[in-house]
Design a protein around this motif. Sequence first.
Motif, mmCIF file in Angstrom:
data_model
loop_
_atom_site.group_PDB
_atom_site.id
_atom_site.type_symbol
_atom_site.label_atom_id
_atom_site.label_comp_id
_atom_site.label_asym_id
_atom_site.label_seq_id
_atom_site.Cartn_x
_atom_site.Cartn_y
_atom_site.Cartn_z
ATOM 1 N N ARG A 60 0.806 -1.181 -0.069
ATOM 2 C CA ARG A 60 0.130 -0.095 -0.076
ATOM 3 C C ARG A 60 0.902 1.172 0.078
ATOM 4 N NH1 ARG A 60 -0.249 -1.555 5.732
ATOM 5 N NH2 ARG A 60 0.515 0.162 6.994
ATOM 6 N N THR A 61 0.330 2.236 -0.289
ATOM 7 C CA THR A 61 0.965 3.618 -0.325
ATOM 8 C C THR A 61 1.295 4.020 1.094
ATOM 9 O OG1 THR A 61 1.261 5.843 -1.422
ATOM 10 C CG2 THR A 61 -0.981 5.176 -0.321
ATOM 11 N N THR A 62 2.105 4.758 1.279
ATOM 12 C CA THR A 62 2.560 5.677 2.593
ATOM 13 C C THR A 62 2.841 7.157 2.391
ATOM 14 O OG1 THR A 62 3.971 5.278 4.562
ATOM 15 C CG2 THR A 62 4.929 4.997 2.633
ATOM 16 N N ASP A 63 3.060 7.793 3.342
ATOM 17 C CA ASP A 63 3.263 9.359 3.012
ATOM 18 C C ASP A 63 4.669 9.652 2.882
ATOM 19 O OD1 ASP A 63 3.867 8.722 5.710
ATOM 20 O OD2 ASP A 63 2.552 10.373 6.759
ATOM 21 N N VAL A 64 5.567 9.001 3.470
ATOM 22 C CA VAL A 64 7.259 9.243 3.389
ATOM 23 C C VAL A 64 7.564 7.927 3.666
ATOM 24 C CG1 VAL A 64 7.457 9.718 5.987
ATOM 25 C CG2 VAL A 64 9.162 10.853 4.073
ATOM 26 N N LEU A 65 8.720 7.737 2.767
ATOM 27 C CA LEU A 65 9.794 6.662 3.079
ATOM 28 C C LEU A 65 11.077 6.914 2.922
ATOM 29 C CD1 LEU A 65 9.784 3.487 2.954
ATOM 30 C CD2 LEU A 65 9.889 3.470 0.423
ATOM 31 N N SER A 66 11.735 6.543 3.833
ATOM 32 C CA SER A 66 13.248 6.854 4.147
ATOM 33 C C SER A 66 14.079 5.555 3.744
ATOM 34 C CB SER A 66 13.697 7.388 5.448
ATOM 35 O OG SER A 66 12.728 8.547 5.889
ATOM 36 N N LEU A 122 14.959 12.447 10.108
ATOM 37 C CA LEU A 122 15.194 11.944 11.509
ATOM 38 C C LEU A 122 15.404 10.397 11.431
ATOM 39 C CD1 LEU A 122 12.979 13.867 13.842
ATOM 40 C CD2 LEU A 122 15.172 14.173 13.598
ATOM 41 N N HIS A 123 14.524 9.726 10.471
ATOM 42 C CA HIS A 123 14.789 8.444 10.299
ATOM 43 C C HIS A 123 16.359 8.187 9.630
ATOM 44 C CE1 HIS A 123 11.235 6.114 11.417
ATOM 45 N NE2 HIS A 123 10.493 6.975 10.674
ATOM 46 N N LEU A 124 16.643 9.017 8.744
ATOM 47 C CA LEU A 124 17.845 8.806 8.283
ATOM 48 C C LEU A 124 19.128 8.964 9.317
ATOM 49 C CD1 LEU A 124 17.475 10.736 5.029
ATOM 50 C CD2 LEU A 124 17.427 8.015 5.278
#
Length: 153
Positions: A60-66, A122-124
Amino acid sequence: MKLTFFSQNEQFEEYEKIFNDLIDATLSFLGYTFNPIVNVEIIDDIDMKELNNEYRHIDRTTDVLSLAYLEQEADREEIVHSARAYILGDIYISFETAQRQAEEYRHSLLREMSFLFVHGLLHLLGFDHQTEEQSKIMFQLQEQILESRGIKR
């Protein structure tokens, strides 16, 4: 600091300056001295769904992917307190999802795009929200960084 910004649509170019400023704000807030290189791409839900499926095995889609280039926590700690440049990774933001969420949360699209960018950054940098404590820390940081740049709900 360097942001590599990819977009097929000229309307998104306004975000390049904003995202560069948010990199500065985030590093300053965290006390980091290195020069990150971040690749950012604003995409649609179809492309996001494909990436989310490929990298997270979620269909499914998501808003942000890091997608972080650095996996080891010890290496990350050494880098963030150095003075050299380092490629952190890629941040993908779904513009369509950002539009829906801005409407749903009743704030501006600029605020939503900025929130998603800082979240991805922040994930990065090694932050996560798998536990309640991690979530509290990460989301509080996001709000403080955005507010430091006058980006409010």
